[in-house]
Design an enzyme around this catalytic site. Structure first.
Site, PDB file in Angstrom:
ATOM      1  N   GLY A   1       0.604  -1.147  -0.104  1.00  0.00           N
ATOM      2  CA  GLY A   1       0.035  -0.084  -0.093  1.00  0.00           C
ATOM      3  C   GLY A   1       0.848   1.327   0.011  1.00  0.00           C
TER       4      GLY A   1
ATOM      5  N   GLN B   1      -7.605   1.225   4.118  1.00  0.00           N
ATOM      6  CA  GLN B   1      -8.196   0.521   5.109  1.00  0.00           C
ATOM      7  C   GLN B   1      -9.655   0.205   4.714  1.00  0.00           C
ATOM      8  OE1 GLN B   1      -7.649  -0.435   8.228  1.00  0.00           O
ATOM      9  NE2 GLN B   1      -5.473   0.247   8.265  1.00  0.00           N
TER      10      GLN B   1
ATOM     11  N   SER C   1      -3.988  -2.347  -0.348  1.00  0.00           N
ATOM     12  CA  SER C   1      -3.114  -3.407   0.227  1.00  0.00           C
ATOM     13  C   SER C   1      -3.567  -4.608   0.538  1.00  0.00           C
ATOM     14  CB  SER C   1      -2.473  -2.750   1.366  1.00  0.00           C
ATOM     15  OG  SER C   1      -1.346  -3.244   2.007  1.00  0.00           O
ATOM     16  N   ALA C   2      -2.946  -5.734   0.071  1.00  0.00           N
ATOM     17  CA  ALA C   2      -3.882  -6.884  -0.029  1.00  0.00           C
ATOM     18  C   ALA C   2      -3.693  -7.624   1.555  1.00  0.00           C
ATOM     19  CB  ALA C   2      -2.906  -8.144  -0.590  1.00  0.00           C
ATOM     20  N   HIS C   3      -2.908  -7.250   2.452  1.00  0.00           N
ATOM     21  CA  HIS C   3      -2.739  -7.838   3.737  1.00  0.00           C
ATOM     22  C   HIS C   3      -3.852  -7.039   4.777  1.00  0.00           C
ATOM     23  CE1 HIS C   3      -0.701  -4.699   6.458  1.00  0.00           C
ATOM     24  NE2 HIS C   3      -0.375  -4.280   5.264  1.00  0.00           N
TER      25      HIS C   3
ATOM     26  N   THR D   1      10.264  -8.087 -11.809  1.00  0.00           N
ATOM     27  CA  THR D   1       9.363  -9.175 -11.819  1.00  0.00           C
ATOM     28  C   THR D   1       8.303  -9.161 -10.948  1.00  0.00           C
ATOM     29  OG1 THR D   1      11.340 -10.320 -12.514  1.00  0.00           O
ATOM     30  CG2 THR D   1       9.461 -11.764 -11.892  1.00  0.00           C
TER      31      THR D   1
ATOM     32  N   CYS E   1       5.176   5.097  18.642  1.00  0.00           N
ATOM     33  CA  CYS E   1       6.282   4.621  19.605  1.00  0.00           C
ATOM     34  C   CYS E   1       7.765   4.657  19.095  1.00  0.00           C
ATOM     35  CB  CYS E   1       5.869   3.278  20.642  1.00  0.00           C
ATOM     36  SG  CYS E   1       7.202   2.983  21.642  1.00  0.00           S
TER      37      CYS E   1
END
Lengths: 91, 400
Positions: free
Chosen positions: B72, B180, B200-202, B238, B325
């Site tokens: 992302g 999101q 973003s895939a995850h 690739t 943090c």
């Protein structure tokens, strides 16, 4: 008489905050004699991994993280220890 | 047993996605390079093409408008820096103060290195940007507006369609950071009136390290990475064939379950609403109606959010603070600050984000453990250190 465990995780080369936390625990042991089992690890020890991100000094009272990266207030910590011991006595 | 409630950070890969990816890596045909001309390469190219077709269909786009990336953040960087690089005649960009750092730091880079000027629009106490504010920020020099579809910290959904109409009328490009929103909200780029959209895939059950950028046909864009002609000459290198297949499979599955999942999250969120009802001094920072129902951000007054987060972790519950943090130095969330919260209230914030696998039983346990830890933290926290809040600090606790 009930007991609690206090774990202190310190930096491998102890910093001033680490020493201050050690002093706090000694004072607690004086205030609650024979009721505190004390264990100390460095942040590099395998035992420290179970606590996730380590921000030493970390002070763990039984299963409760009381301080991370700072020195807690003695009176507040003593209040917590007293509450934990009382809860065990009443259990 | 871990109770994982940090799905806005990343969510577990779905078994069906793993199977699809495994069939690429361990299928009968050796996994080839999609640019190769032999049969293994052609098959790999077909797999990437099929994935591209599937993603394009969900976005109501053409396959040639989908560029697969390494995530992302890369998609966002390509969108912002690529457009600026390809359009030297205009150098003004518009965004909001609550964007993800992938956007904010890209904008800083463009200011520093490309001489761009940037206007960051404020948000209201729900973290929504007013379309009229965006319209006022647009000047004749404005090249692009970039906005997040859904805020990662509090879950607020932005009025993208309305802002897209404004951009169209004013001849300005619109990039939507939909990282999101993927698999949770409609991604029809025609309905959203956008020119670029990042995914973003995850975040929706796919693998980590794979993203996609929708680029409307004709949008000026230069590549960030030079090399081969892959991805319509916009992203050399690739392709990650298995990752791209996993991306498409995850998006198809999430899209198919989207409505049912939203209803399920709405019901589950009610369990977490017990926290402000049963504990004193809990501020709900996520608006009940204007947010995605999988996300609930709360401030536990008189508690340090990081201490609460770490204690929950020790009890097997993974949540997130809204604070970044860095080397032990806690900085209050820029999103919560922009919403008007004090430093103290922002420091006490925790984000619970639910996923496809979250159960009611897990949330019941979370409520019980959180109440216990908050009680202990309030025993040891000095009010003068943390937790005090300005009288005008906004929250939605009283609104419910």
């Amino acid at each position: 008489m009930s007991q609690i465990t206090i774990i202190l995780i310190v930096t491998p080369a102890k910093c001033g905050k680490c020493y201050a936390c050690e002093d706090l625990v000694k004072r607690l042991q004086g205030q609650f004699p024979d009721q505190i089992v004390y264990r100390e690890f460095t942040s590099n020890d395998a035992e420290a991994e179970q606590f996730g991100v380590v921000l030493p000094p970390m002070l763990i009272v039984d299963d409760f993280l009381a301080a991370a990266g700072n020195v807690p207030d003695y009176d507040a910590l003593a209040k917590l220890v007293a509450a934990k011991l009382e809860a065990k006595d009443n259990a | 047993m871990t109770i994982y409630l940090d799905h806005n950070a990343t969510t577990q890969m779905r078994p069906e996605v793993w199977d699809a990816m495994a069939s690429v890596e361990f299928g009968q045909e050796p996994r080839g390079n999609p640019s190769s001309v032999h049969r293994s390469g052609v098959q790999a190219s077909r797999l990437v093409g099929d994935a591209r077709n599937a993603v394009a269909a969900i976005l109501n786009a053409k396959p040639g408008e989908i560029v697969f990336t390494g995530g992302g953040s890369e998609a966002i960087n390509l969108a912002l820096k690529g457009v600026v690089s390809a359009s030297p005649q205009r150098r003004h960009l518009v965004s909001t103060v609550i964007e993800h750092h992938a956007v904010l730091h890209s904008l800083e880079s463009l200011q520093r290195d490309q001489g761009c000027s940037v206007t960051l629009c404020p948000v209201d106490l729900t973290a929504r940007v007013d379309p009229a504010t965006v319209a006022e920020a647009i000047t004749p020099e404005t090249l692009l507006v970039t906005l997040m579809y859904v805020n990662n910290e509090v879950g607020t959904i932005q009025p993208i369609r309305e802002i897209g109409e404004i951009c169209r009328q004013k001849g300005v490009l619109l990039h939507v950071d939909a990282v999101q929103a993927g698999g949770k909200l409609p991604l029809d780029v025609e309905q959203l009136n956008c020119d670029l959209l990042s995914l973003s895939a995850h975040k929706f059950g796919g693998p980590q390290g794979v993203g996609a950028l929708y680029v409307r046909w004709g949008t000026p864009l230069s590549p960030l990475v030079d090399g081969g002609p892959q991805e319509h000459r916009l992203r050399a290198g690739t392709q990650n064939v298995a990752g791209i297949v996993g991306f498409a499979e995850a998006l198809k599955l999430a899209e198919g379950e989207r409505e049912g999942q939203l209803a399920r999250w709405r019901d589950l969120r009610e369990i977490l609403y017990r926290l402000p009802r049963e504990l004193d001094a809990v501020r709900v920072n996520s608006h009940p109606d204007l947010t995605l129902p999988n996300c609930l951000n709360m401030t536990f007054m008189f508690c340090d959010g990081m201490a609460l987060c770490m204690n929950l972790s020790m009890r097997g519950i993974c949540v997130s603070t809204s604070s970044a943090c860095t080397a032990g130095d806690l900085t209050p969330s820029h999103v919560l600050k922009a919403m008007g919260l004090s430093d103290m209230a922002a420091h006490g914030a925790i984000r619970f984000s639910l996923g496809r696998f979250t159960t009611a039983d897990e949330l019941e346990q979370t409520v019980a453990v959180t109440k216990e830890i908050v009680g202990n933290l309030r025993l040891i926290t000095k009010p003068e250190d943390i937790g005090k809040c300005n009288d005008d600090c906004p929250c939605f606790l009283t609104a419910r």
